[in-house]
Scaffold this motif. Sequence first.
Motif, PDB file in Angstrom:
ATOM      1  N   ASN A   1       1.262  -1.116   0.008  1.00 30.06           N
ATOM      2  CA  ASN A   1      -0.286  -0.782   0.016  1.00 30.06           C
ATOM      3  C   ASN A   1       0.804   1.143   0.112  1.00 30.06           C
ATOM      4  O   ASN A   1       0.788   2.354  -0.764  1.00 30.06           O
ATOM      5  CB  ASN A   1      -0.963  -0.065   1.373  1.00 30.06           C
ATOM      6  CG  ASN A   1      -2.237  -1.015   0.995  1.00 30.06           C
ATOM      7  OD1 ASN A   1      -2.122  -1.837   0.229  1.00 30.06           O
ATOM      8  ND2 ASN A   1      -2.569  -0.822   2.357  1.00 30.06           N
ATOM      9  N   THR A   2       1.828   1.144   0.939  1.00 27.73           N
ATOM     10  CA  THR A   2       2.531   2.509   0.886  1.00 27.73           C
ATOM     11  C   THR A   2       3.386   2.755   0.350  1.00 27.73           C
ATOM     12  O   THR A   2       3.971   3.831  -0.319  1.00 27.73           O
ATOM     13  CB  THR A   2       3.967   2.355   2.139  1.00 27.73           C
ATOM     14  OG1 THR A   2       2.489   2.600   3.603  1.00 27.73           O
ATOM     15  CG2 THR A   2       4.100   4.317   2.188  1.00 27.73           C
TER      16      THR A   2
ATOM     17  N   THR B   1       3.448   5.929  -2.324  1.00 31.34           N
ATOM     18  CA  THR B   1       4.802   6.721  -1.985  1.00 31.34           C
ATOM     19  C   THR B   1       5.080   7.268  -3.651  1.00 31.34           C
ATOM     20  O   THR B   1       5.615   8.093  -4.395  1.00 31.34           O
ATOM     21  CB  THR B   1       5.231   6.586  -1.367  1.00 31.34           C
ATOM     22  OG1 THR B   1       4.961   5.786   0.107  1.00 31.34           O
ATOM     23  CG2 THR B   1       6.972   7.649  -1.469  1.00 31.34           C
TER      24      THR B   1
ATOM     25  N   PHE C   1       2.427  10.353  11.336  1.00 28.73           N
ATOM     26  CA  PHE C   1       2.575   8.922  11.117  1.00 28.73           C
ATOM     27  C   PHE C   1       3.512   8.501  12.742  1.00 28.73           C
ATOM     28  O   PHE C   1       3.957   7.214  13.058  1.00 28.73           O
ATOM     29  CB  PHE C   1       3.492   8.928  10.500  1.00 28.73           C
ATOM     30  CG  PHE C   1       2.790   8.979   8.895  1.00 28.73           C
ATOM     31  CD1 PHE C   1       1.532   8.569   8.916  1.00 28.73           C
ATOM     32  CD2 PHE C   1       3.545  10.175   7.751  1.00 28.73           C
ATOM     33  CE1 PHE C   1       0.819   8.766   8.169  1.00 28.73           C
ATOM     34  CE2 PHE C   1       2.584  10.015   6.812  1.00 28.73           C
ATOM     35  CZ  PHE C   1       1.746  10.103   6.708  1.00 28.73           C
TER      36      PHE C   1
ATOM     37  N   TYR D   1       9.695   6.798   2.270  1.00 30.12           N
ATOM     38  CA  TYR D   1       8.705   5.877   3.270  1.00 30.12           C
ATOM     39  C   TYR D   1       7.518   4.825   2.208  1.00 30.12           C
ATOM     40  O   TYR D   1       7.225   4.148   2.506  1.00 30.12           O
ATOM     41  CB  TYR D   1       7.131   7.051   3.043  1.00 30.12           C
ATOM     42  CG  TYR D   1       7.144   8.054   4.408  1.00 30.12           C
ATOM     43  CD1 TYR D   1       6.753   7.619   5.731  1.00 30.12           C
ATOM     44  CD2 TYR D   1       7.283   9.197   4.279  1.00 30.12           C
ATOM     45  CE1 TYR D   1       6.832   8.451   6.445  1.00 30.12           C
ATOM     46  CE2 TYR D   1       7.754   9.614   5.539  1.00 30.12           C
ATOM     47  CZ  TYR D   1       6.926   9.842   6.423  1.00 30.12           C
ATOM     48  OH  TYR D   1       6.652  10.310   7.436  1.00 30.12           O
TER      49      TYR D   1
ATOM     50  N   PHE E   1       7.464   1.973   5.848  1.00 32.33           N
ATOM     51  CA  PHE E   1       7.057   3.470   6.910  1.00 32.33           C
ATOM     52  C   PHE E   1       6.824   2.395   7.682  1.00 32.33           C
ATOM     53  O   PHE E   1       5.849   1.308   7.377  1.00 32.33           O
ATOM     54  CB  PHE E   1       5.941   3.197   5.399  1.00 32.33           C
ATOM     55  CG  PHE E   1       4.569   3.707   6.306  1.00 32.33           C
ATOM     56  CD1 PHE E   1       4.041   5.444   6.204  1.00 32.33           C
ATOM     57  CD2 PHE E   1       2.905   2.943   6.367  1.00 32.33           C
ATOM     58  CE1 PHE E   1       3.378   5.992   6.751  1.00 32.33           C
ATOM     59  CE2 PHE E   1       2.422   4.038   6.561  1.00 32.33           C
ATOM     60  CZ  PHE E   1       1.819   4.986   6.890  1.00 32.33           C
ATOM     61  N   ASP E   2       5.947   3.069   9.372  1.00 30.41           N
ATOM     62  CA  ASP E   2       5.678   2.515  10.339  1.00 30.41           C
ATOM     63  C   ASP E   2       6.367   1.539  10.398  1.00 30.41           C
ATOM     64  O   ASP E   2       6.821   1.196  12.044  1.00 30.41           O
ATOM     65  CB  ASP E   2       4.414   1.801  10.017  1.00 30.41           C
ATOM     66  CG  ASP E   2       2.989   2.319  10.140  1.00 30.41           C
ATOM     67  OD1 ASP E   2       3.240   3.365  10.397  1.00 30.41           O
ATOM     68  OD2 ASP E   2       2.020   2.072  10.220  1.00 30.41           O
TER      69      ASP E   2
ATOM     70  N   ASN F   1      -3.381   4.898   1.300  1.00 35.10           N
ATOM     71  CA  ASN F   1      -2.741   5.566   0.498  1.00 35.10           C
ATOM     72  C   ASN F   1      -2.847   6.068  -0.700  1.00 35.10           C
ATOM     73  O   ASN F   1      -1.750   6.427  -1.292  1.00 35.10           O
ATOM     74  CB  ASN F   1      -1.851   3.955   0.288  1.00 35.10           C
ATOM     75  CG  ASN F   1      -1.328   3.780   2.142  1.00 35.10           C
ATOM     76  OD1 ASN F   1      -2.305   2.739   2.613  1.00 35.10           O
ATOM     77  ND2 ASN F   1      -0.529   3.538   3.151  1.00 35.10           N
TER      78      ASN F   1
ATOM     79  N   GLY G   1      -3.485   9.749  -0.822  1.00 32.00           N
ATOM     80  CA  GLY G   1      -1.909   9.685  -0.768  1.00 32.00           C
ATOM     81  C   GLY G   1      -1.092  11.065  -1.075  1.00 32.00           C
ATOM     82  O   GLY G   1       0.519  10.237  -0.688  1.00 32.00           O
TER      83      GLY G   1
ATOM     84  N   ILE H   1       1.427  12.212   3.178  1.00 31.94           N
ATOM     85  CA  ILE H   1       3.149  11.200   3.180  1.00 31.94           C
ATOM     86  C   ILE H   1       4.039  12.796   2.682  1.00 31.94           C
ATOM     87  O   ILE H   1       5.058  12.866   3.336  1.00 31.94           O
ATOM     88  CB  ILE H   1       3.416  10.174   2.868  1.00 31.94           C
ATOM     89  CG1 ILE H   1       2.729   8.877   2.630  1.00 31.94           C
ATOM     90  CG2 ILE H   1       4.676  10.138   2.500  1.00 31.94           C
ATOM     91  CD1 ILE H   1       2.859   7.522   2.320  1.00 31.94           C
TER      92      ILE H   1
END
Length: 636
Positions: free
Chosen positions: A85-86, A90, A302, A440, A444-445, A506, A510, A513
């Motif tokens: 997803n990210t 991105t 985030f 990212y 991410f996370d 995302n 989106g 980010i």
Amino acid sequence: MVLGFALITTISVVATQSSYLLRSYRMAFGEMPISLLLFFGVIALGGNAALKLVSPRHAFSAGELLVIFVMGSVGALVPGIAMMNTFLGTVASPFYHATPQNAWREYLLEYIPVWLTPSDETGAVTWFYNSLPSGERIPWNAWVVPLFWWSSVVFALVVVMTSAMAILRKQWVENERIVFPLAEVPQELMADAEGPGFVPRLMRGKMFWVGFAIPFGIIVWNVVTYFNPSVPRITLKLGTGKFKLGHEFPEFWTPIHLVIIGFAFLANTQVLLSVWLFHVLAVLQVGVSTKVGFNLGESDPFVMGDAAVVWQMTGGMIAFVMLMMWRARRHLKRVAWKAIFDSPEVDDSEEMMSYRAAVLGVLVGSGYLMLMMHKAGMSALTVGVFFFIAATMFIGIVRVVSETGFVYIRPPIVPQTFVPRLLGSAYMAPSSLAAVGMSYAMVFDNRAFCMTAIANAGKLMTPLRKHKRALTWLMVGSVMFAFLFTCLYAIYLGYKHGAANFQVWNFGGGDRILNTVVTKMRNPSTPDVRRIGMLGIGVGVVTALSGLAWRFPWWPLHPIGFVIANTQTTRRTALSVFIVWLVKTVVLRLGGIQAYRRARPFFIGLIAGYVAGVGISFVVDVIWFPGSGHDFWYAL
């Protein structure tokens, strides 16, 4: 091997469809995705039982099941919310979401290298978000260059992670004897694979089925409510799901997660005590700080939670990892001795990789990653700080999961927040900030990508006497297959349905980010001294906790509790951790290790029942509720 790739393909398709179109359960979420346990369980139990019945000599051996699971475990952490997803959100975002209002063209786009993103000159990105016009073909050529370079980054990242775990495996598994709760469930599924029974020994007792019936019964009951909303739905939570000690205090979350309870029962009680106790202390700290007017301002994007506590946890994580390496110094010295001088006194024949190959993998892979970061626009200083904090969080999270068994976890901070706060965005070139934003796509996370699965694989492969290194490289190949297959499948779905219509933020949102990057460019700041001070406090607290734990065997608190004290996932699961700590403590006090062994099948049954229930719910969503499915990971 064929079944391993088939498992990866199935998980990728199911998780991607569930995330983007069905809006059903998050099948690829967490460090041990439900889709992995579900489909591997079908193979290990249903498939193997059928083979034993029809042709016993063709039944799977424990080694064959291990190959299938290891391949699936690393591949399952790629699709959906886990990574893809990210990544796509991105990489595809810059030119599609640029508007006069967000000023991306003025501040951002000129600093993003053309090889990092697909070009929209022929409408390739616009069509990806809005769906392919009638009569047009998918413009795959627009994706070739960025996917080539991003794939090289993924490969280098996986090589570094695998090499690092090969170096640390003996220290963690044999010297420190870490529990690895997430590895115990697949171990049970593979147990007795070659015996006469159709199911593992664990599943032949009543305790397993009592545990199984609780989550399975609840989920099946709730499935009925999908068709008849007048039937009351069962949700496991206290009161409204949240409560406060006072106006100034943050909320205590009170959902009960049966899958968390199942895995955490396999963890050490000292670790469990520390997690919920430090969470309570973090809540009290935030409340008292608010009362006296101490505030570092809003948390960064985030990064969820009070800023002071976030940076204390971050400092704690840095100290936690550094002290972990210090404790392993004798082992690391032997690894270096073997890698450099091929010392005959050090035996690495039973490792996932030779120590020489592992050290080279870490050095060459890290060098390539840092080179790519520099080519993307980061200055040498930014590269160094970014790589240090990302590596620290990756290793720290893997260690936390390996000791706690937490399926859902987040680190206290992401590198994209840490770097500008530490260095000051005012002193960072626009190209550095732009590259930090594009990172990212990979980080991410900071959920450690597939590194947790690699660590668990190292534990599971320990008994193997041959083909261990071949399986290690097969694992690397499995990640690459999962990445490329899932990426191409997600791109195809974007052109077919329009990625802007996917049911995940995302894509539809989106711009969130890269907006964080432009905000830093438009509002430059100097190094945040107060946050850095909180970082130092965290270093000091974890250093003290570690010293006490090493010096006094009776010391009850583990530094792990501090480093994840108030992350988003800890807030959601703290009550479950408290419950399982209390239950396990009582079991051990009253009945000792024998009582624990008798109770263990019940808690593994909780996990199995939950997985089976999710499978039923998912099938119902596919047939009767496509596009409006049911996601309940946060309240059961």
